[in-house]
Design a protein around this motif. Structure first.
Motif, PDB file in Angstrom:
ATOM      1  N   TRP A  11     -25.945 -19.035 -32.345  1.00  0.00           N
ATOM      2  CA  TRP A  11     -27.389 -19.280 -32.263  1.00  0.00           C
ATOM      3  C   TRP A  11     -27.845 -19.380 -30.808  1.00  0.00           C
ATOM      4  CZ3 TRP A  11     -31.830 -18.623 -34.152  1.00  0.00           C
ATOM      5  CH2 TRP A  11     -32.928 -19.388 -33.749  1.00  0.00           C
ATOM      6  N   VAL A  12     -27.087 -20.065 -29.972  1.00  0.00           N
ATOM      7  CA  VAL A  12     -27.449 -20.196 -28.563  1.00  0.00           C
ATOM      8  C   VAL A  12     -27.481 -18.829 -27.886  1.00  0.00           C
ATOM      9  CG1 VAL A  12     -26.696 -21.106 -26.330  1.00  0.00           C
ATOM     10  CG2 VAL A  12     -26.620 -22.562 -28.355  1.00  0.00           C
ATOM     11  N   VAL A  13     -26.521 -17.955 -28.237  1.00  0.00           N
ATOM     12  CA  VAL A  13     -26.442 -16.641 -27.603  1.00  0.00           C
ATOM     13  C   VAL A  13     -27.529 -15.706 -28.124  1.00  0.00           C
ATOM     14  CG1 VAL A  13     -25.007 -14.588 -27.283  1.00  0.00           C
ATOM     15  CG2 VAL A  13     -23.971 -16.858 -27.178  1.00  0.00           C
ATOM     16  N   VAL A  14     -27.821 -15.787 -29.419  1.00  0.00           N
ATOM     17  CA  VAL A  14     -28.740 -14.823 -30.018  1.00  0.00           C
ATOM     18  C   VAL A  14     -30.199 -15.193 -29.796  1.00  0.00           C
ATOM     19  CG1 VAL A  14     -29.063 -15.831 -32.333  1.00  0.00           C
ATOM     20  CG2 VAL A  14     -28.968 -13.337 -32.061  1.00  0.00           C
ATOM     21  N   ALA A  15     -30.479 -16.473 -29.550  1.00  0.00           N
ATOM     22  CA  ALA A  15     -31.865 -16.908 -29.396  1.00  0.00           C
ATOM     23  C   ALA A  15     -32.202 -17.105 -27.918  1.00  0.00           C
ATOM     24  CB  ALA A  15     -32.093 -18.207 -30.162  1.00  0.00           C
ATOM     25  N   ASP A  17     -34.780 -18.561 -26.640  1.00  0.00           N
ATOM     26  CA  ASP A  17     -35.284 -19.932 -26.453  1.00  0.00           C
ATOM     27  C   ASP A  17     -34.997 -20.727 -27.733  1.00  0.00           C
ATOM     28  OD1 ASP A  17     -36.943 -18.307 -27.884  1.00  0.00           O
ATOM     29  OD2 ASP A  17     -38.809 -19.196 -27.136  1.00  0.00           O
ATOM     30  N   PRO A  18     -33.740 -21.193 -27.889  1.00  0.00           N
ATOM     31  CA  PRO A  18     -33.335 -21.881 -29.118  1.00  0.00           C
ATOM     32  C   PRO A  18     -34.301 -23.008 -29.467  1.00  0.00           C
ATOM     33  CG  PRO A  18     -31.467 -21.546 -27.664  1.00  0.00           C
ATOM     34  CD  PRO A  18     -32.678 -21.198 -26.877  1.00  0.00           C
ATOM     35  N   GLY A  19     -34.804 -22.987 -30.678  1.00  0.00           N
ATOM     36  CA  GLY A  19     -35.737 -24.022 -31.116  1.00  0.00           C
ATOM     37  C   GLY A  19     -35.031 -25.324 -31.430  1.00  0.00           C
ATOM     38  N   ARG A  20     -35.769 -26.416 -31.269  1.00  0.00           N
ATOM     39  CA  ARG A  20     -35.184 -27.726 -31.520  1.00  0.00           C
ATOM     40  C   ARG A  20     -34.907 -27.958 -32.997  1.00  0.00           C
ATOM     41  NH1 ARG A  20     -38.715 -31.809 -27.593  1.00  0.00           N
ATOM     42  NH2 ARG A  20     -38.116 -30.841 -25.592  1.00  0.00           N
ATOM     43  N   ILE A  21     -35.785 -27.411 -33.840  1.00  0.00           N
ATOM     44  CA  ILE A  21     -35.606 -27.626 -35.283  1.00  0.00           C
ATOM     45  C   ILE A  21     -34.314 -26.975 -35.759  1.00  0.00           C
ATOM     46  CG2 ILE A  21     -36.540 -27.147 -37.569  1.00  0.00           C
ATOM     47  CD1 ILE A  21     -39.331 -27.341 -36.394  1.00  0.00           C
ATOM     48  N   VAL A  22     -34.099 -25.724 -35.348  1.00  0.00           N
ATOM     49  CA  VAL A  22     -32.866 -25.031 -35.750  1.00  0.00           C
ATOM     50  C   VAL A  22     -31.649 -25.745 -35.172  1.00  0.00           C
ATOM     51  CG1 VAL A  22     -31.582 -22.874 -35.621  1.00  0.00           C
ATOM     52  CG2 VAL A  22     -34.056 -22.832 -35.953  1.00  0.00           C
ATOM     53  N   GLY A  23     -31.739 -26.149 -33.897  1.00  0.00           N
ATOM     54  CA  GLY A  23     -30.636 -26.871 -33.292  1.00  0.00           C
ATOM     55  C   GLY A  23     -30.330 -28.161 -34.016  1.00  0.00           C
ATOM     56  N   LEU A  70     -37.693 -15.467 -39.739  1.00  0.00           N
ATOM     57  CA  LEU A  70     -39.024 -16.038 -39.549  1.00  0.00           C
ATOM     58  C   LEU A  70     -39.590 -15.725 -38.170  1.00  0.00           C
ATOM     59  CD1 LEU A  70     -38.547 -19.545 -41.231  1.00  0.00           C
ATOM     60  CD2 LEU A  70     -39.694 -17.526 -42.187  1.00  0.00           C
ATOM     61  N   ASP A  71     -38.703 -15.497 -37.205  1.00  0.00           N
ATOM     62  CA  ASP A  71     -39.130 -15.245 -35.830  1.00  0.00           C
ATOM     63  C   ASP A  71     -39.093 -13.751 -35.481  1.00  0.00           C
ATOM     64  OD1 ASP A  71     -40.067 -16.315 -33.362  1.00  0.00           O
ATOM     65  OD2 ASP A  71     -38.083 -15.978 -32.485  1.00  0.00           O
ATOM     66  N   ARG A  72     -38.975 -12.894 -36.509  1.00  0.00           N
ATOM     67  CA  ARG A  72     -38.747 -11.467 -36.272  1.00  0.00           C
ATOM     68  C   ARG A  72     -39.940 -10.780 -35.614  1.00  0.00           C
ATOM     69  NH1 ARG A  72     -40.249 -12.217 -41.424  1.00  0.00           N
ATOM     70  NH2 ARG A  72     -41.643 -10.723 -42.473  1.00  0.00           N
ATOM     71  N   HIS A  73     -41.178 -11.299 -35.813  1.00  0.00           N
ATOM     72  CA  HIS A  73     -42.352 -10.652 -35.228  1.00  0.00           C
ATOM     73  C   HIS A  73     -42.448 -10.942 -33.729  1.00  0.00           C
ATOM     74  CE1 HIS A  73     -43.688  -9.409 -39.146  1.00  0.00           C
ATOM     75  NE2 HIS A  73     -43.700 -10.666 -39.597  1.00  0.00           N
ATOM     76  N   ARG A  74     -42.082 -12.156 -33.344  1.00  0.00           N
ATOM     77  CA  ARG A  74     -42.146 -12.510 -31.926  1.00  0.00           C
ATOM     78  C   ARG A  74     -40.939 -11.973 -31.175  1.00  0.00           C
ATOM     79  NH1 ARG A  74     -41.385 -17.465 -28.787  1.00  0.00           N
ATOM     80  NH2 ARG A  74     -40.341 -18.370 -30.604  1.00  0.00           N
ATOM     81  N   ARG A  80     -32.457  -8.530 -30.117  1.00  0.00           N
ATOM     82  CA  ARG A  80     -31.650  -9.715 -29.829  1.00  0.00           C
ATOM     83  C   ARG A  80     -30.362  -9.300 -29.121  1.00  0.00           C
ATOM     84  NH1 ARG A  80     -34.050 -14.860 -31.160  1.00  0.00           N
ATOM     85  NH2 ARG A  80     -35.582 -14.456 -32.816  1.00  0.00           N
ATOM     86  N   PRO A  81     -29.752 -10.195 -28.327  1.00  0.00           N
ATOM     87  CA  PRO A  81     -28.470  -9.871 -27.679  1.00  0.00           C
ATOM     88  C   PRO A  81     -27.430  -9.460 -28.706  1.00  0.00           C
ATOM     89  CG  PRO A  81     -29.395 -11.883 -26.751  1.00  0.00           C
ATOM     90  CD  PRO A  81     -30.244 -11.537 -27.938  1.00  0.00           C
ATOM     91  N   TRP A  82     -26.785  -8.323 -28.458  1.00  0.00           N
ATOM     92  CA  TRP A  82     -25.819  -7.806 -29.439  1.00  0.00           C
ATOM     93  C   TRP A  82     -24.634  -8.740 -29.625  1.00  0.00           C
ATOM     94  CZ3 TRP A  82     -20.802  -7.039 -28.033  1.00  0.00           C
ATOM     95  CH2 TRP A  82     -20.535  -6.979 -26.651  1.00  0.00           C
ATOM     96  N   LEU A  83     -24.247  -9.452 -28.572  1.00  0.00           N
ATOM     97  CA  LEU A  83     -23.121 -10.380 -28.696  1.00  0.00           C
ATOM     98  C   LEU A  83     -23.458 -11.505 -29.660  1.00  0.00           C
ATOM     99  CD1 LEU A  83     -20.341 -11.368 -27.891  1.00  0.00           C
ATOM    100  CD2 LEU A  83     -21.366 -12.500 -25.905  1.00  0.00           C
TER     101      LEU A  83
END
Length: 220
Positions: A11-15, A17-23, A70-74, A80-83
């Protein structure tokens, strides 16, 4: 287990700006897995540690995949980073690939067969002695009249060619039967016999974490 960190790292690599809720949800799922493993999961036969790990990975993957969708439009998924996407894929695949661990299994005949030339089976037995422990034994002799020591040497070389190292007379060579949440180990030993067979090769599958019942000796 390092695999536990796979979901939050993904999640950290793919996002960007990782959201707090997901974290927070991922931290909560990891805490839930830790608590469940501590209080309810067991390494005893049949182990349930793998079930807790599989459940944690499934929940973590559901959280990450839902957040990405849910964040696919933004942030389109294809950008997203392929890794990070690869790590998410590995974590989700592990839910299916992670083998279910059940009771101990009887070692297969292919653990020894096919035999080397000049050695024949005179007796064979297989079964489970107790919970978490199963075995298969072969009694063998040489059709050229070789003594037991020579038969044992031939079988030792045969087992070494099949990946076993350190097989000696009345000594066990062991290796893990699986990884991650699989506690089982498999061992092989060579014993000299008296009777129709000159040498016995014994394969054993057991759970070293299986609680053993000990009986205290009564003092008069």
């Amino acid at each position: 287990m390092a695999i536990v960190l796979l979901v939050p790292i993904a999640w950290v690599v793919v996002a960007p700006d990782p959201g707090r809720i997901v974290g927070a949800l991922l931290v909560a799922s990891a805490a839930g897995w830790s608590l469940a493993t501590r209080l309810w999961a067991s390494w005893a036969t049949p182990p349930t540690v793998d079930d807790a790990l599989r459940g944690y990975l499934a929940v973590g993957c559901a959280i990450v995949v839902t957040a990405l969708w849910l964040d696919r439009h933004r942030h389109p998924i294809i950008r997203r980073p392929w890794l990070g996407l690869a790590l998410v894929g590995v974590a989700c695949a592990a839910v299916v690939v992670l083998p279910a661990v059940c009771n101990a299994s009887i070692p297969g005949r292919d653990a020894l067969l096919p035999l080397l030339k000049g050695v024949v089976i005179v007796a064979e037995d297989a079964g489970c002695e107790s919970r978490g422990s199963c075995e298969r034994s072969f009694q063998l002799t040489a059709d050229d009249g070789a003594d037991p020591q020579e038969v044992a040497r031939r079988l030792t070389r045969h087992l070494e060619d099949r990946g076993w190292r350190g097989v000696e007379h009345e000594a066990k060579a062991c290796r893990p039967l699986g990884y991650l949440a699989n506690p089982y180990r498999t061992c092989v030993s060579i014993l000299h016999l008296r009777g129709p067979g000159t040498v016995e090769v014994l394969f054993n599958v057991f759970n070293p974490r299986e609680p053993r019942i000990s009986y205290a000796s009564e003092t008069p």
